[in-house]
Design a protein around this motif. Structure first.
Motif, short mmCIF file in Angstrom:
data_model
loop_
_atom_site.label_atom_id
_atom_site.label_comp_id
_atom_site.label_asym_id
_atom_site.label_seq_id
_atom_site.Cartn_x
_atom_site.Cartn_y
_atom_site.Cartn_z
N CYS A 62 61.96 71.60 23.52
CA CYS A 62 61.61 70.44 24.34
C CYS A 62 60.13 70.12 24.22
CB CYS A 62 61.97 70.71 25.81
SG CYS A 62 63.72 70.74 26.19
N GLN B 227 68.94 73.28 26.93
CA GLN B 227 68.46 74.00 28.11
C GLN B 227 69.55 74.13 29.16
OE1 GLN B 227 64.91 71.90 29.55
NE2 GLN B 227 63.84 73.85 29.46
N SER C 276 63.35 75.52 25.69
CA SER C 276 62.13 75.01 26.32
C SER C 276 61.06 74.72 25.28
CB SER C 276 61.61 76.02 27.35
OG SER C 276 62.52 76.19 28.41
N MET D 55 62.62 79.83 37.50
CA MET D 55 62.25 79.04 36.32
C MET D 55 63.26 77.94 36.06
SD MET D 55 61.73 80.41 32.41
CE MET D 55 63.46 80.88 32.29
N GLU D 56 64.55 78.26 36.20
CA GLU D 56 65.58 77.26 35.93
C GLU D 56 65.50 76.08 36.90
OE1 GLU D 56 68.97 74.99 36.48
OE2 GLU D 56 68.59 76.60 37.90
N TYR E 93 70.69 67.33 31.00
CA TYR E 93 70.50 68.71 31.44
C TYR E 93 71.50 69.07 32.53
CZ TYR E 93 68.27 72.74 33.65
OH TYR E 93 68.04 73.98 34.19
N ASP F 195 62.27 74.00 36.40
CA ASP F 195 62.27 73.15 35.23
C ASP F 195 62.90 71.80 35.51
OD1 ASP F 195 61.50 73.61 32.29
OD2 ASP F 195 63.42 72.60 32.12
N ARG G 87 67.11 69.16 25.83
CA ARG G 87 67.38 69.30 27.26
C ARG G 87 68.84 69.70 27.49
NH1 ARG G 87 64.90 70.00 31.79
NH2 ARG G 87 65.80 68.26 32.94
N VAL H 212 54.89 71.22 30.85
CA VAL H 212 55.94 71.54 31.82
C VAL H 212 57.06 72.33 31.17
CG1 VAL H 212 55.39 69.46 33.15
CG2 VAL H 212 57.32 69.41 31.54
N PHE H 213 57.16 72.27 29.84
CA PHE H 213 58.13 73.09 29.12
C PHE H 213 57.50 74.36 28.55
CE2 PHE H 213 59.81 68.70 28.65
CZ PHE H 213 60.97 68.87 29.35
N ASN I 75 57.43 77.72 30.55
CA ASN I 75 58.59 78.62 30.60
C ASN I 75 58.51 79.79 29.63
OD1 ASN I 75 59.84 76.94 32.49
ND2 ASN I 75 60.94 75.78 30.93
#
Length: 539
Positions: A146, A162, A143, A75-76, A108, A79, A159, A224-225, A228
């Protein structure tokens, strides 16, 4: 050891070549400085200390524990790669300017790099299971923030949140694997870890393009966020139930002021680079750049004092006198600085310049990820016998791929998929040969007892170099874009000229990095490349 991902920002890991080595202090890339160390997490006799033949968990519980840390790692990295493809949609949806786009990526990466070493030591002090789950929960909250961001400023801030959460979560993964599995199972677990990272590099651009184009529930880029959240929720539930507890025997003191000074020095460089173009290069930008020098000096002075007192610094300045380490730092900063900006600028060129959709842009980037995946495993194996030669080759292959891409982009017409795919695939091959092995090759020339601290600093410098690359090369890109647009050039020509203007700089970064790599050890297991037991002070 974390490094730049095959598709831009974020992290991938160089899986240690010897996953079953009984002596943690002799393994490149591990140690208390990185959070990837093998310090015991449970009392002797439980089976979780280094070298134990009895795993801390077994059977289905072990499999589920492994799935939890692998999914979080996936996941990290995902992203970071998703955001590069979604960047044009974010710009359109929020009205984000060029500086905000750069901060969305660089903020990020900078926060992640700044948090890695401190995150590792937090895990040492409070237990890796607890810190991992805290980082995972924080990553989910960031997330969601975001996804809900109403404007570019909030998106950049979230971000950064994150990245800080990733800095807590990522360093615990290796420690959890090492303390949870016996030697044989541990090797398989690290194999699965490498496979998951390869999958994330391939899935990132595709999933990013698919989610943006699908516009699920009218959410557009925000998906896209949002994606997560369910992943993190499942990971938290399973992690609380199945991850083994950790009672750390030795607690390390956190050098939070040192970490803050290092981050401040990086921000003093990044802020004027990213904001300077939009603000018309004001005086305060040059003042901040000048301020980075005394802040860096203050950081090094503090670290020397900590070493003299016997405490654990973020960076032992004595390491800078080791040729392999200082050369490796410079090579890493240049290498990942070139990569850091590449995919953001490529995505802007593909979508705004050639008119491709987000999904089509992801498909163009896919050959790069495939090439990197194909050579990553081979690179790790070859590094034991041809360390610096392998790195030099990979860096020069990347330079050649950028040269081929420059010829394609500079043709004046929209390049076909095949014209773009060939140089990108070649570039992926070069990255796979270099990125996973760079840290271990550098650490082969560092005294073994300093390998952990050196590995953590090397990783952090790579992430900071990535962020500075986004800022510095982004300035060149947007300056050239403004010039071409002011001259009345159509989007294809304007974005093509802008992208072409930064490619020679990226080529130069790879060539200079290759020259610096000639100063690194010949291979990762050469005893003659550096003393196995001497400390930096003794050297």
């Amino acid at each position: 050891m974390t490094t730049s991902s095959p598709t831009g920002g974020g992290t991938a890991a160089a899986v240690p070549a010897d996953q079953t080595a009984p002596e943690p202090e002799t393994e490149a890339g591990t140690g208390p400085g990185t959070g990837l160390d093998t310090a015991p997490e449970a009392a002797p006799g439980t089976g979780s200390e280094p070298g134990s033949q009895v795993p801390a968990v077994s059977g289905s519980s072990a499999a589920i524990a492994l799935v939890v840390v692998l999914v979080a790692s996936f996941m990290e990295l995902l992203d970071a790669t998703i955001v590069t493809v979604a960047a044009p949609a974010i710009a359109d949806g929020l009205g984000a300017g060029e500086a905000a786009l750069q901060w969305t990526v660089a903020g990020y990466t900078l926060a992640l790099g700044a948090g890695l070493i401190t995150g590792g030591r937090v895990g040492d002090q409070f237990g890796r299971r607890r810190v991992f789950l805290t980082g995972l929960a924080a990553f989910a909250v960031a997330s969601a923030a975001c996804a809900l961001a109403p404007d570019p400023a909030v998106l950049v801030a979230t971000r950064v949140g994150q990245g800080l959460a990733g800095g807590l979560m990522v360093p615990q993964v290796f420690g959890i694997i090492r303390s949870s599995f016996g030697p044989a199972a541990r090797a398989r677990a690290f194999g699965a870890y490498g496979a998951v990272l390869g999958l994330a590099s391939v899935a990132g651009p595709l999933l990013g393009g698919l989610l943006v184009d699908a516009d699920v529930f009218g959410l557009g880029w925000r998906t896209v966020f949002w994606v997560n959240i369910p992943v993190a929720a499942v990971g938290l539930v399973l992690g609380i139930r199945f991850l083994p507890g950790s009672d750390v025997a030795g607690r390390s003191r956190l050098d939070l002021p040192g970490a803050a000074l290092a981050a401040a020095a990086a921000v003093c460089v990044l802020l004027p680079l990213v904001q300077g173009h939009d603000a018309g290069w004001p005086w305060w930008g040059f003042a901040l750049l000048a301020l980075s020098v005394p802040v860096t000096a203050l950081f090094l002075r503090r670290e020397r004092r900590l070493v003299a007192r016997g405490d654990q610094p973020v960076l032992d300045p004595g390491l800078l006198r080791v040729r392999a380490f200082s050369s490796g730092l410079a090579a890493s900063a240049l290498f990942f600085g070139a990569i850091g900006s590449f995919f953001l600028l490529l995505s802007l060129y593909l979508q705004y310049g050639t008119g491709r959709s987000a999904l089509e842009a992801g498909m163009v980037i896919l050959p790069y990820a495939i090439g990197s995946t194909l050579t990553s495993g081979v690179g790790v194996q070859l590094a034991a016998r041809a360390g610096r030669l392998l790195l030099v080759t990979g860096s020069l292959v990347l330079a050649v791929s950028q040269l081929l891409l420059l010829l394609v982009v500079g043709g004046g017409a929209a390049p076909s998929y095949g014209q773009l795919a060939v140089p990108l695939f070649i570039g992926g091959l070069g990255l796979g040969l270099t990125s996973p092995s760079l840290v271990n090759v550098v650490l082969a020339g560092v005294p073994a007892r300093d390998a952990g601290a050196a590995g953590g600093v090397l990783t952090t410098v790579g992430q900071i170099g990535n962020a500075i690359g986004v800022a510095a090369l982004g300035v060149g890109f947007f300056t050239a874009l403004d010039t071409a647009s002011a001259a009345g050039s159509p989007p294809l020509t304007a974005y093509g000229d802008a992208f072409s203007s930064v490619l020679p700089w990226q080529i130069a970064c790879y060539v200079v990095a290759a020259a610096l790599m000639l100063l690194l050890p010949k291979h990762t297991n050469a005893p003659g490349d550096g003393p196995a037991t001497a400390t930096v002070a003794e050297r």
